[in-house]
Motif scaffolding. Structure first.
Motif, short mmCIF file in Angstrom:
data_model
loop_
_atom_site.label_atom_id
_atom_site.label_comp_id
_atom_site.label_asym_id
_atom_site.label_seq_id
_atom_site.Cartn_x
_atom_site.Cartn_y
_atom_site.Cartn_z
N ASP A 1 0.84 -1.20 0.00
CA ASP A 1 0.00 0.00 0.00
C ASP A 1 0.87 1.25 0.00
OD1 ASP A 1 -1.85 2.00 0.28
OD2 ASP A 1 -2.81 1.16 2.06
N ALA A 2 0.97 1.86 -1.18
CA ALA A 2 1.71 3.12 -1.32
C ALA A 2 0.74 4.25 -1.65
CB ALA A 2 2.76 2.97 -2.40
N SER A 3 -0.54 4.02 -1.42
CA SER A 3 -1.58 4.95 -1.88
C SER A 3 -1.52 6.33 -1.25
CB SER A 3 -2.97 4.34 -1.66
OG SER A 3 -3.19 4.07 -0.28
N GLY A 4 -0.99 6.46 -0.06
CA GLY A 4 -0.95 7.77 0.59
C GLY A 4 0.37 8.50 0.45
N LEU A 5 1.27 7.97 -0.35
CA LEU A 5 2.61 8.55 -0.46
C LEU A 5 2.76 9.41 -1.71
CD1 LEU A 5 4.64 5.31 0.36
CD2 LEU A 5 4.11 7.20 1.91
N PRO A 6 3.68 10.38 -1.69
CA PRO A 6 4.01 11.07 -2.94
C PRO A 6 4.57 10.06 -3.95
CG PRO A 6 5.01 12.16 -1.04
CD PRO A 6 4.44 10.86 -0.57
N MET A 7 4.35 10.27 -5.23
CA MET A 7 4.67 9.28 -6.25
C MET A 7 6.10 8.77 -6.19
SD MET A 7 4.13 7.10 -8.51
CE MET A 7 2.40 7.35 -8.37
N GLU A 8 7.10 9.65 -6.12
CA GLU A 8 8.48 9.20 -6.13
C GLU A 8 8.77 8.31 -4.92
OE1 GLU A 8 7.58 12.37 -6.60
OE2 GLU A 8 8.03 12.54 -8.73
N HIS A 9 8.23 8.68 -3.78
CA HIS A 9 8.41 7.88 -2.57
C HIS A 9 7.68 6.55 -2.72
CE1 HIS A 9 9.63 7.37 1.57
NE2 HIS A 9 8.42 6.90 1.83
N ALA A 10 6.48 6.57 -3.28
CA ALA A 10 5.71 5.34 -3.50
C ALA A 10 6.47 4.38 -4.39
CB ALA A 10 4.35 5.68 -4.11
N GLN A 11 7.05 4.89 -5.45
CA GLN A 11 7.82 4.03 -6.36
C GLN A 11 8.99 3.38 -5.64
OE1 GLN A 11 8.68 6.88 -9.42
NE2 GLN A 11 6.82 6.42 -10.57
N ALA A 12 9.69 4.15 -4.83
CA ALA A 12 10.84 3.61 -4.09
C ALA A 12 10.39 2.54 -3.10
CB ALA A 12 11.58 4.74 -3.37
N VAL A 13 9.29 2.77 -2.38
CA VAL A 13 8.78 1.80 -1.42
C VAL A 13 8.39 0.51 -2.13
CG1 VAL A 13 6.80 1.32 0.10
CG2 VAL A 13 8.06 3.46 0.32
N ILE A 14 7.70 0.64 -3.26
CA ILE A 14 7.27 -0.54 -4.02
C ILE A 14 8.48 -1.34 -4.49
CG2 ILE A 14 6.21 -1.24 -6.21
CD1 ILE A 14 4.08 0.99 -5.59
N LEU A 15 9.47 -0.66 -5.04
CA LEU A 15 10.67 -1.36 -5.51
C LEU A 15 11.39 -2.06 -4.36
CD1 LEU A 15 11.99 1.19 -8.14
CD2 LEU A 15 11.01 -1.07 -8.60
N ASP A 16 11.46 -1.42 -3.20
CA ASP A 16 12.10 -2.05 -2.04
C ASP A 16 11.34 -3.29 -1.61
OD1 ASP A 16 14.13 -0.17 -1.96
OD2 ASP A 16 13.25 0.99 -0.31
N GLU A 17 10.01 -3.21 -1.59
CA GLU A 17 9.18 -4.36 -1.21
C GLU A 17 9.34 -5.49 -2.22
OE1 GLU A 17 7.05 -4.99 1.42
OE2 GLU A 17 7.70 -3.15 2.42
N LEU A 18 9.34 -5.14 -3.52
CA LEU A 18 9.50 -6.16 -4.55
C LEU A 18 10.87 -6.82 -4.46
CD1 LEU A 18 7.72 -4.50 -7.60
CD2 LEU A 18 6.86 -6.36 -6.14
N ARG A 19 11.89 -6.03 -4.16
CA ARG A 19 13.24 -6.60 -3.98
C ARG A 19 13.24 -7.60 -2.83
NH1 ARG A 19 18.33 -2.90 -3.25
NH2 ARG A 19 16.92 -1.86 -4.60
N ALA A 20 12.61 -7.24 -1.73
CA ALA A 20 12.55 -8.15 -0.58
C ALA A 20 11.81 -9.44 -0.95
CB ALA A 20 11.86 -7.46 0.60
N LEU A 21 10.74 -9.32 -1.71
CA LEU A 21 9.99 -10.51 -2.13
C LEU A 21 10.84 -11.41 -3.03
CD1 LEU A 21 6.47 -8.97 -2.73
CD2 LEU A 21 7.07 -10.69 -1.00
N THR A 22 11.60 -10.81 -3.96
CA THR A 22 12.43 -11.63 -4.84
C THR A 22 13.56 -12.29 -4.06
OG1 THR A 22 13.85 -9.78 -5.52
CG2 THR A 22 11.92 -10.25 -6.90
N GLU A 23 14.05 -11.64 -3.02
CA GLU A 23 15.14 -12.20 -2.22
C GLU A 23 14.69 -13.41 -1.41
OE1 GLU A 23 16.64 -8.78 -0.13
OE2 GLU A 23 17.80 -8.11 -1.88
N CYS A 24 13.37 -13.58 -1.22
CA CYS A 24 12.86 -14.77 -0.53
C CYS A 24 12.99 -16.01 -1.42
CB CYS A 24 11.40 -14.57 -0.14
SG CYS A 24 11.17 -13.35 1.16
N LYS A 25 13.15 -15.78 -2.73
CA LYS A 25 13.33 -16.86 -3.70
C LYS A 25 12.17 -17.85 -3.69
CE LYS A 25 18.33 -16.38 -3.93
NZ LYS A 25 18.35 -15.48 -5.02
N GLU A 26 10.96 -17.33 -3.52
CA GLU A 26 9.75 -18.14 -3.58
C GLU A 26 8.75 -17.44 -4.48
OE1 GLU A 26 8.23 -19.05 0.26
OE2 GLU A 26 10.09 -19.98 0.93
#
Length: 132
Positions: free
Chosen positions: A14-39
């Motif tokens: 949920d990045a809905s309440g964030l400014p766009m640039e911050h939302a993009q960074a949060v989403i990328l960080d979350e996606l990186r963490a998900l890929t690092e789980c290797k599942e």
């Protein structure tokens, strides 16, 4: 006994309440963490509405556009391998360049994508993708 791994529920970011640039960074960080789980995973991305009036300048603690592009390029192989789908939930009045990025699918993200204004539809799509 079933030895297959249990499939995780789709992850909601949920990045809905964030400014766009911050939302993009949060989403990328979350996606990186998900890929690092290797599942395998699917994710629902709740995107912010466009700002009303003038767009505020990016703050110093938000990665630059170039940094966000580098991050996406670095995690794309993990998205291709582990991500079963990204469901973007975005308002109808998003800027054209954001809509283009959301709809660019596998070319940009390395995995299937969909976009909707309906969070229920996004959840259903992600659950279906996650079950494959």
């Amino acid at each position: 006994m079933d030895v297959r791994r249990a499939v995780q529920e789709p992850r909601e970011i949920d990045a809905s309440g964030l400014p766009m640039e911050h939302a993009q960074a949060v989403i990328l960080d979350e996606l990186r963490a998900l890929t690092e789980c290797k599942e395998p995973f699917a994710a629902i991305l709740l995107m912010p509405a466009p700002p009303e009036g003038r767009t505020p300048p990016p703050s110093d603690d938000v990665p630059s556009a170039a940094d966000r592009i580098r991050t996406l390029k670095s995690i794309r192989p993990g998205l291709t391998e582990f991500c079963r789908g990204l469901a973007f939930v975005a308002p109808a009045d998003i800027p054209a360049e954001r809509a283009e990025a959301i709809h660019s699918g596998e070319q940009l993200w390395g995995c299937p994508t969909t976009a909707t204004q309906d969070v229920t539809a996004a959840r259903a799509w992600a659950e279906e993708r996650n079950g494959e």
